[in-house]
Design an enzyme around this catalytic site. Structure first.
Site, PDB file in Angstrom:
ATOM      1  N   GLU A   1      -9.855  39.263  21.450  1.00 60.73           N
ATOM      2  CA  GLU A   1     -10.168  40.553  22.051  1.00 60.73           C
ATOM      3  C   GLU A   1     -10.190  41.668  21.005  1.00 60.73           C
ATOM      4  O   GLU A   1      -9.467  41.605  20.021  1.00 60.73           O
ATOM      5  CB  GLU A   1      -9.117  40.889  23.116  1.00 60.73           C
ATOM      6  CG  GLU A   1      -9.161  39.900  24.279  1.00 60.73           C
ATOM      7  CD  GLU A   1      -8.135  40.186  25.366  1.00 60.73           C
ATOM      8  OE1 GLU A   1      -8.326  39.689  26.478  1.00 60.73           O
ATOM      9  OE2 GLU A   1      -7.153  40.900  25.114  1.00 60.73           O
TER      10      GLU A   1
ATOM     11  N   CYS B   1      -9.572  48.650  17.641  1.00 60.30           N
ATOM     12  CA  CYS B   1      -8.395  47.808  17.415  1.00 60.30           C
ATOM     13  C   CYS B   1      -8.900  46.371  17.406  1.00 60.30           C
ATOM     14  O   CYS B   1      -9.445  45.895  18.403  1.00 60.30           O
ATOM     15  CB  CYS B   1      -7.429  48.064  18.576  1.00 60.30           C
ATOM     16  SG  CYS B   1      -6.001  46.982  18.573  1.00 60.30           S
TER      17      CYS B   1
ATOM     18  N   CYS C   1      -1.024  34.102  18.219  1.00 62.68           N
ATOM     19  CA  CYS C   1      -0.094  34.491  17.158  1.00 62.68           C
ATOM     20  C   CYS C   1       1.108  33.560  17.215  1.00 62.68           C
ATOM     21  O   CYS C   1       1.571  33.202  18.297  1.00 62.68           O
ATOM     22  CB  CYS C   1       0.368  35.939  17.344  1.00 62.68           C
ATOM     23  SG  CYS C   1       1.499  36.477  16.030  1.00 62.68           S
TER      24      CYS C   1
ATOM     25  N   CYS D   1       7.071  37.391  19.088  1.00 65.25           N
ATOM     26  CA  CYS D   1       7.882  38.558  19.456  1.00 65.25           C
ATOM     27  C   CYS D   1       8.020  38.579  20.974  1.00 65.25           C
ATOM     28  O   CYS D   1       7.043  38.340  21.698  1.00 65.25           O
ATOM     29  CB  CYS D   1       7.223  39.846  18.974  1.00 65.25           C
ATOM     30  SG  CYS D   1       6.989  39.870  17.193  1.00 65.25           S
TER      31      CYS D   1
ATOM     32  N   CYS E   1       5.660  40.734  23.447  1.00 67.56           N
ATOM     33  CA  CYS E   1       4.218  40.747  23.187  1.00 67.56           C
ATOM     34  C   CYS E   1       3.509  39.594  23.898  1.00 67.56           C
ATOM     35  O   CYS E   1       3.916  38.438  23.787  1.00 67.56           O
ATOM     36  CB  CYS E   1       3.991  40.652  21.676  1.00 67.56           C
ATOM     37  SG  CYS E   1       2.270  40.459  21.204  1.00 67.56           S
TER      38      CYS E   1
ATOM     39  N   GLY F   1      -2.821  38.714  16.954  1.00 63.77           N
ATOM     40  CA  GLY F   1      -2.519  38.069  15.678  1.00 63.77           C
ATOM     41  C   GLY F   1      -1.771  38.933  14.683  1.00 63.77           C
ATOM     42  O   GLY F   1      -1.643  40.143  14.853  1.00 63.77           O
ATOM     43  N   GLU F   2      -1.278  38.256  13.660  1.00 61.46           N
ATOM     44  CA  GLU F   2      -0.533  38.929  12.593  1.00 61.46           C
ATOM     45  C   GLU F   2      -1.405  38.914  11.331  1.00 61.46           C
ATOM     46  O   GLU F   2      -1.588  37.859  10.701  1.00 61.46           O
ATOM     47  CB  GLU F   2       0.797  38.195  12.364  1.00 61.46           C
ATOM     48  CG  GLU F   2       1.513  38.517  11.082  1.00 61.46           C
ATOM     49  CD  GLU F   2       1.718  40.024  10.828  1.00 61.46           C
ATOM     50  OE1 GLU F   2       2.054  40.770  11.766  1.00 61.46           O
ATOM     51  OE2 GLU F   2       1.536  40.441   9.670  1.00 61.46           O
TER      52      GLU F   2
ATOM     53  N   SER G   1      -1.521  46.529  10.547  1.00 66.85           N
ATOM     54  CA  SER G   1      -0.217  46.551  11.220  1.00 66.85           C
ATOM     55  C   SER G   1       0.436  45.188  11.056  1.00 66.85           C
ATOM     56  O   SER G   1      -0.167  44.166  11.361  1.00 66.85           O
ATOM     57  CB  SER G   1      -0.420  46.866  12.709  1.00 66.85           C
ATOM     58  OG  SER G   1       0.810  46.816  13.392  1.00 66.85           O
TER      59      SER G   1
ATOM     60  N   SER H   1       5.720  47.003  12.458  1.00 61.44           N
ATOM     61  CA  SER H   1       6.332  46.903  13.784  1.00 61.44           C
ATOM     62  C   SER H   1       7.821  46.695  13.600  1.00 61.44           C
ATOM     63  O   SER H   1       8.249  45.627  13.186  1.00 61.44           O
ATOM     64  CB  SER H   1       5.719  45.721  14.538  1.00 61.44           C
ATOM     65  OG  SER H   1       4.353  45.976  14.744  1.00 61.44           O
TER      66      SER H   1
ATOM     67  N   HIS I   1      10.722  48.165  15.909  1.00 62.23           N
ATOM     68  CA  HIS I   1      11.257  47.930  17.264  1.00 62.23           C
ATOM     69  C   HIS I   1      12.766  47.821  17.380  1.00 62.23           C
ATOM     70  O   HIS I   1      13.287  47.782  18.496  1.00 62.23           O
ATOM     71  CB  HIS I   1      10.598  46.704  17.916  1.00 62.23           C
ATOM     72  CG  HIS I   1       9.111  46.745  17.876  1.00 62.23           C
ATOM     73  ND1 HIS I   1       8.386  47.799  18.372  1.00 62.23           N
ATOM     74  CD2 HIS I   1       8.196  45.889  17.349  1.00 62.23           C
ATOM     75  CE1 HIS I   1       7.102  47.580  18.183  1.00 62.23           C
ATOM     76  NE2 HIS I   1       6.950  46.441  17.554  1.00 62.23           N
TER      77      HIS I   1
ATOM     78  N   CYS J   1      -1.508  48.138  23.772  1.00 62.96           N
ATOM     79  CA  CYS J   1      -0.768  47.409  22.734  1.00 62.96           C
ATOM     80  C   CYS J   1       0.072  46.300  23.330  1.00 62.96           C
ATOM     81  O   CYS J   1       0.828  46.520  24.270  1.00 62.96           O
ATOM     82  CB  CYS J   1       0.204  48.354  22.035  1.00 62.96           C
ATOM     83  SG  CYS J   1      -0.456  49.088  20.577  1.00 62.96           S
TER      84      CYS J   1
HETATM   85  N1  SAH Z   1       0.989  41.425  14.588  1.00 62.28           N
HETATM   86  C1  SAH Z   1       0.856  42.776  14.242  1.00 62.28           C
HETATM   87  C2  SAH Z   1      -0.309  43.489  14.890  1.00 62.28           C
HETATM   88  C3  SAH Z   1      -0.596  43.195  16.342  1.00 62.28           C
HETATM   89  S1  SAH Z   1       0.519  43.840  17.527  1.00 62.28           S
HETATM   90  C4  SAH Z   1       2.142  43.514  14.493  1.00 62.28           C
HETATM   91  O1  SAH Z   1       3.020  42.959  15.138  1.00 62.28           O
HETATM   92  O2  SAH Z   1       2.278  44.634  13.996  1.00 62.28           O
HETATM   93  C5  SAH Z   1       0.117  45.564  17.592  1.00 62.28           C
HETATM   94  C6  SAH Z   1       1.268  46.462  18.008  1.00 62.28           C
HETATM   95  O3  SAH Z   1       1.597  46.331  19.404  1.00 62.28           O
HETATM   96  C7  SAH Z   1       2.568  46.152  17.274  1.00 62.28           C
HETATM   97  O4  SAH Z   1       3.194  47.339  16.848  1.00 62.28           O
HETATM   98  C8  SAH Z   1       3.370  45.472  18.348  1.00 62.28           C
HETATM   99  O5  SAH Z   1       4.716  45.470  18.046  1.00 62.28           O
HETATM  100  C9  SAH Z   1       2.996  46.284  19.561  1.00 62.28           C
HETATM  101  N2  SAH Z   1       3.335  45.645  20.830  1.00 62.28           N
HETATM  102  C10 SAH Z   1       3.404  44.318  21.088  1.00 62.28           C
HETATM  103  N3  SAH Z   1       3.714  44.112  22.391  1.00 62.28           N
HETATM  104  C11 SAH Z   1       3.833  45.333  22.969  1.00 62.28           C
HETATM  105  C12 SAH Z   1       4.116  45.766  24.301  1.00 62.28           C
HETATM  106  N4  SAH Z   1       4.301  44.889  25.286  1.00 62.28           N
HETATM  107  N5  SAH Z   1       4.160  47.086  24.541  1.00 62.28           N
HETATM  108  C13 SAH Z   1       3.922  47.977  23.540  1.00 62.28           C
HETATM  109  N6  SAH Z   1       3.631  47.636  22.272  1.00 62.28           N
HETATM  110  C14 SAH Z   1       3.596  46.321  21.974  1.00 62.28           C
HETATM  111 FE1  SF4 Z   2       2.386  38.458  16.825  1.00 58.92          FE
HETATM  112 FE2  SF4 Z   2       2.387  41.129  16.399  1.00 58.92          FE
HETATM  113 FE3  SF4 Z   2       2.625  40.110  18.889  1.00 58.92          FE
HETATM  114 FE4  SF4 Z   2       4.627  39.846  17.166  1.00 58.92          FE
HETATM  115  S1  SF4 Z   2       3.814  41.792  18.000  1.00 58.92           S
HETATM  116  S2  SF4 Z   2       3.828  38.234  18.506  1.00 58.92           S
HETATM  117  S3  SF4 Z   2       3.514  39.548  15.268  1.00 58.92           S
HETATM  118  S4  SF4 Z   2       0.848  39.933  17.555  1.00 58.92           S
END
Ligand code: SAH
Ligand code: SF4
Length: 354
Positions: free
Chosen positions: A102, A115, A122, A126, A129, A173-174, A203, A226, A228, A346
């Site tokens: 996506e 984005c 991934c 986390c 996510c 993805g990362e 990111s 990221s 958190h 996000c």
């Molecule tokens: N893997 C990378 C980029 C993709 S995630 C990373 O983790 O940075 C993009 C952003 O969305 C990251 O900052 C992630 O921590 C945040 N994110 C993931 N799940 C989320 C959620 N449920 N609510 C708000 N932000 C979230």
């Molecule tokens: Fe992967 Fe980023 Fe989601 Fe963590 S927040 S699971 S690194 S996409």
């Protein structure tokens, strides 16, 4: 079928932009065509954003056909397009092997941000996510990353009447777990499509070797991390990567990054009610970032199906967290989620069927 047709077509957008130029100019010479054709074809690819050689109307038809047999521009087809009532547009792209990823166009008054995804799924899991809950499918090739930009640029111009101003690697993805392809894609967006490095943000969950590699690159791409959670214990509960690259090592890499690049680093902090939104944590965060030039983005948690009990922090808790950072001189802003009604916000990106 002739053997020329059976030969797999080469994706010109996979690899660094100088390979694209070299590959095209060798082929142009092989075909006995004048060398200016290379520049002409590059202009079609990068300036016009064509997705096939047949669209290159000032290139002789026989050459267009020959190019199309040898090379591919990695056209992507949308499987679905979802439009939010806040203007956000989400595409689900079908890849050549049936995988899907996506990307999201997010218009604001000042910017039009794309984005995009760097992997199908991934592996890093986390807990907050949706992509993490879905698991890893495969790496994207750089051509597939760049193609999300090219296809979205067309949609942006046709539907929104404006160009994409910013690109963020914050989709599925990362990015730093797919480092070579991501660096090639960054270079193609920058040197090929001409996007300013400061308009492109990578990111990361905090993969230290990748951060160090980005620091060595000459272009000033933006970095977002990221975070958190400001402590090892809490981060470990939310993000398994903390086991491999603990927060102290991560901050060491960020300080080195900053010493080299002299750029402000964004820290992403998703606020989950009662999980990581205590004011005391804001105080610890302020201590943690001491001496680092950073900006903290506070993102209200976007609900996901795999965590039915987690909710976004209520407004007053978010404001208290933000005020605590303010008092300690840590620049921060609360970000409004976009595209929630189409699961484009996000962390919500995942394939709906699975
Ligand atoms: N893997 C990378 C980029 C993709 S995630 C990373 O983790 O940075 C993009 C952003 O969305 C990251 O900052 C992630 O921590 C945040 N994110 C993931 N799940 C989320 C959620 N449920 N609510 C708000 N932000 C979230
Ligand atoms: Fe992967 Fe980023 Fe989601 Fe963590 S927040 S699971 S690194 S996409």
């Amino acid at each position: 079928m002739s053997s020329a047709v059976e030969t797999a077509t080469h994706e010109v957008l996979s690899g660094p932009p100088e390979d694209l130029r070299q590959g095209l100019s060798d082929f142009i010479a092989e075909c006995g065509e004048p060398s200016f054709r290379t520049r002409q074809i590059e202009a079609w690819i990068f300036e016009t954003g064509v997705r096939g050689f047949d669209e290159m109307t000032n290139v002789p038809p026989a050459l267009r056909t020959a190019l199309g047999k040898r090379f591919s521009l990695t056209p992507l087809e949308p499987e679905t397009v979802a439009r939010s009532n806040d203007g956000t547009i989400k595409h689900l792209w079908r890849l050549d092997d049936g995988e899907r990823v996506e990307s999201v166009l997010i218009p604001t008054r000042a910017r039009l941000t794309l984005c995009l995804s760097s992997q199908a799924g991934c592996a890093l899991g986390c807990r907050f996510c949706a992509t993490g809950a879905f698991g890893f499918r495969r790496q994207l090739r750089s051509a597939e990353i760049v193609a999300q930009y090219r296809e979205s640029r067309r949609v942006a111009e046709q539907e929104l009447g404006r160009p994409i101003s910013n690109v963020v690697y914050m989709g599925m993805g990362e990015p730093l777990a797919n480092l070579d392809a991501v660096i090639d894609s960054l270079r193609t967006l920058h040197d090929g499509f001409g996007l300013g490095a400061r308009r492109i943000t990578v990111s990361t969950v905090g993969l230290v070797p990748g951060i160090r590699e980005l620091a060595r690159r000459p272009e000033p791409f933006e970095l977002a991390v990221s975070l958190h959670a400001p402590t090892h214990e809490l981060r470990l509960e939310l993000m398994p990567i903390e086991k491999r690259y603990p927060i102290t090592e991560l901050f060491g890499a960020l300080r080195d990054y900053q010493a080299r690049k002299n750029r402000r680093i964004s820290l992403e902090y998703t606020l989950i009610n009662g999980v990581n939104d205590d004011e005391e944590l804001a105080r610890i965060l302020a201590d943690q970032v001491h001496g680092l030039t950073c900006f903290v983005n506070l993102i209200p948690f976007n609900p996901i199906p795999s965590q039915p009990d987690w909710k976004a922090s209520p407004r007053r808790r978010i404001e208290a967290f933000s005020a605590t950072l303010d008092e300690r001189g840590v620049p921060n802003a609360v970000r409004t989620p976009r595209g929630r009604d189409i699961a484009a916000a996000c962390g919500q990106l995942r394939l709906s069927q699975t």
